[in-house]
Design a protein around this motif. Structure first.
Motif, PDB file in Angstrom:
ATOM      1  N   GLY A   1      17.280 -12.837  -9.976  1.00 45.42           N
ATOM      2  CA  GLY A   1      16.013 -12.191 -10.031  1.00 45.42           C
ATOM      3  C   GLY A   1      15.991 -10.992 -11.074  1.00 45.42           C
ATOM      4  N   PHE A   2      15.022 -10.537 -11.183  1.00 48.57           N
ATOM      5  CA  PHE A   2      14.383  -9.671 -12.089  1.00 48.57           C
ATOM      6  C   PHE A   2      13.958  -8.209 -11.439  1.00 48.57           C
ATOM      7  CE2 PHE A   2      10.889  -8.192 -14.754  1.00 48.57           C
ATOM      8  CZ  PHE A   2      11.413  -8.555 -16.349  1.00 48.57           C
TER       9      PHE A   2
ATOM     10  N   ARG B   1      13.810   2.933  -5.304  1.00 53.82           N
ATOM     11  CA  ARG B   1      14.599   1.417  -5.129  1.00 53.82           C
ATOM     12  C   ARG B   1      13.480   0.623  -5.700  1.00 53.82           C
ATOM     13  NH1 ARG B   1      11.918   3.386  -0.378  1.00 53.82           N
ATOM     14  NH2 ARG B   1      10.621   1.722   0.639  1.00 53.82           N
ATOM     15  N   LYS B   2      14.110  -0.504  -6.205  1.00 55.72           N
ATOM     16  CA  LYS B   2      13.593  -1.593  -6.508  1.00 55.72           C
ATOM     17  C   LYS B   2      12.769  -2.230  -5.448  1.00 55.72           C
ATOM     18  CE  LYS B   2      15.129  -1.126 -10.932  1.00 55.72           C
ATOM     19  NZ  LYS B   2      14.361  -0.676 -11.684  1.00 55.72           N
ATOM     20  N   THR B   3      11.574  -2.819  -5.392  1.00 58.23           N
ATOM     21  CA  THR B   3      10.886  -3.347  -4.402  1.00 58.23           C
ATOM     22  C   THR B   3      10.106  -4.613  -4.842  1.00 58.23           C
ATOM     23  OG1 THR B   3       9.560  -3.145  -2.474  1.00 58.23           O
ATOM     24  CG2 THR B   3       8.653  -2.054  -4.602  1.00 58.23           C
ATOM     25  N   TYR B   4      10.144  -5.823  -3.966  1.00 56.46           N
ATOM     26  CA  TYR B   4       9.221  -6.693  -4.191  1.00 56.46           C
ATOM     27  C   TYR B   4      10.024  -7.838  -5.319  1.00 56.46           C
ATOM     28  CZ  TYR B   4       5.721  -4.991  -1.423  1.00 56.46           C
ATOM     29  OH  TYR B   4       5.025  -4.055  -0.408  1.00 56.46           O
ATOM     30  N   ILE B   5      11.381  -7.742  -5.479  1.00 52.39           N
ATOM     31  CA  ILE B   5      12.219  -8.206  -6.191  1.00 52.39           C
ATOM     32  C   ILE B   5      12.436  -9.925  -5.624  1.00 52.39           C
ATOM     33  CG2 ILE B   5      14.347  -8.375  -7.333  1.00 52.39           C
ATOM     34  CD1 ILE B   5      12.271  -5.905  -7.867  1.00 52.39           C
TER      35      ILE B   5
ATOM     36  N   VAL C   1       9.364 -17.561  -0.378  1.00 51.06           N
ATOM     37  CA  VAL C   1       9.661 -16.692  -1.216  1.00 51.06           C
ATOM     38  C   VAL C   1      10.390 -15.579  -0.720  1.00 51.06           C
ATOM     39  CG1 VAL C   1       8.639 -14.896  -2.829  1.00 51.06           C
ATOM     40  CG2 VAL C   1       7.746 -17.172  -2.691  1.00 51.06           C
ATOM     41  N   ASP C   2      11.541 -15.056  -1.119  1.00 44.51           N
ATOM     42  CA  ASP C   2      12.429 -14.204  -0.465  1.00 44.51           C
ATOM     43  C   ASP C   2      12.372 -12.974  -1.138  1.00 44.51           C
ATOM     44  OD1 ASP C   2      13.996 -15.536  -2.448  1.00 44.51           O
ATOM     45  OD2 ASP C   2      15.983 -14.984  -1.281  1.00 44.51           O
ATOM     46  N   ASN C   3      11.449 -12.520  -1.557  1.00 42.85           N
ATOM     47  CA  ASN C   3      11.471 -11.041  -2.112  1.00 42.85           C
ATOM     48  C   ASN C   3      11.732  -9.740  -1.260  1.00 42.85           C
ATOM     49  OD1 ASN C   3       9.102 -10.844  -0.960  1.00 42.85           O
ATOM     50  ND2 ASN C   3       7.854 -10.608  -2.771  1.00 42.85           N
ATOM     51  N   GLY C   4      12.474  -8.820  -1.877  1.00 42.35           N
ATOM     52  CA  GLY C   4      12.821  -7.773  -0.918  1.00 42.35           C
ATOM     53  C   GLY C   4      13.133  -6.366  -1.894  1.00 42.35           C
TER      54      GLY C   4
END
Length: 155
Positions: free
Chosen positions: A47-48, A85-89, A148-151
């Motif tokens: 991911g990004f 924190r990174k989010t919706y990744i 879609v497994d964003n987190g």
């Protein structure tokens, strides 16, 4: 065509190839290029990691920090506070093994940053277990995009 059948798959494909793979290809050095084949063939899912809680997608406002450790010749990626924190990744919650993570580079702790850089960070091992020092969550149910497994990601 994929989007007509399953929009979730189209989104995951966009994250895998358009964001993750292209970042390795364009931002990586020669030593990273061997990963492209595994990305294309689906053996390395990723991911990004750009968006953060505090700054959204304002890359210059990124608060995640990468500090160079001269003893190990590695970078330690840290999330200095919860809003960093990174989010919706995309691909973070379940399937991603590696992320391109954007962080402010410091050559020593507390030193002035050298700007935003991209780092390849393993977040899961080959068995899918989360790596030590990394916390991964799931942004939950997405109406119509449940594949879609964003987190969020913290380091």
């Amino acid at each position: 065509m994929i989007a007509h059948a399953d929009m979730s798959l189209a989104v995951k494909q966009g994250v895998q190839f358009g964001l993750f793979g292209t970042s390795i290809e364009r931002l990586g050095t020669e030593k990273h290029q061997h990963l492209i084949k595994d990305v294309i063939e689906g053996r390395l899912l990723g991911g990004f990691g750009m968006t953060e809680m505090a700054c959204g997608s304002d890359v210059q406002g990124t608060q995640t920090v990468a500090v160079f450790d001269p003893a190990t010749r590695e970078f330690e990626i840290t999330t200095p506070h919860p809003d960093a924190r990174k989010t919706y990744i995309g691909n973070a919650a379940k399937h991603g093994r590696m992320m391109v993570v954007f962080a402010q580079l410091q050559m020593a702790p507390g030193e002035e940053t050298k700007g935003v850089h991209a780092f390849l960070v393993p977040v899961r091992d080959a068995q899918g277990d989360v790596m030590p020092g990394i916390t991964i969550g799931d942004n939950g149910h997405k109406v119509g995009l449940n594949g879609v497994d964003n987190g969020p990601l913290s380091f």
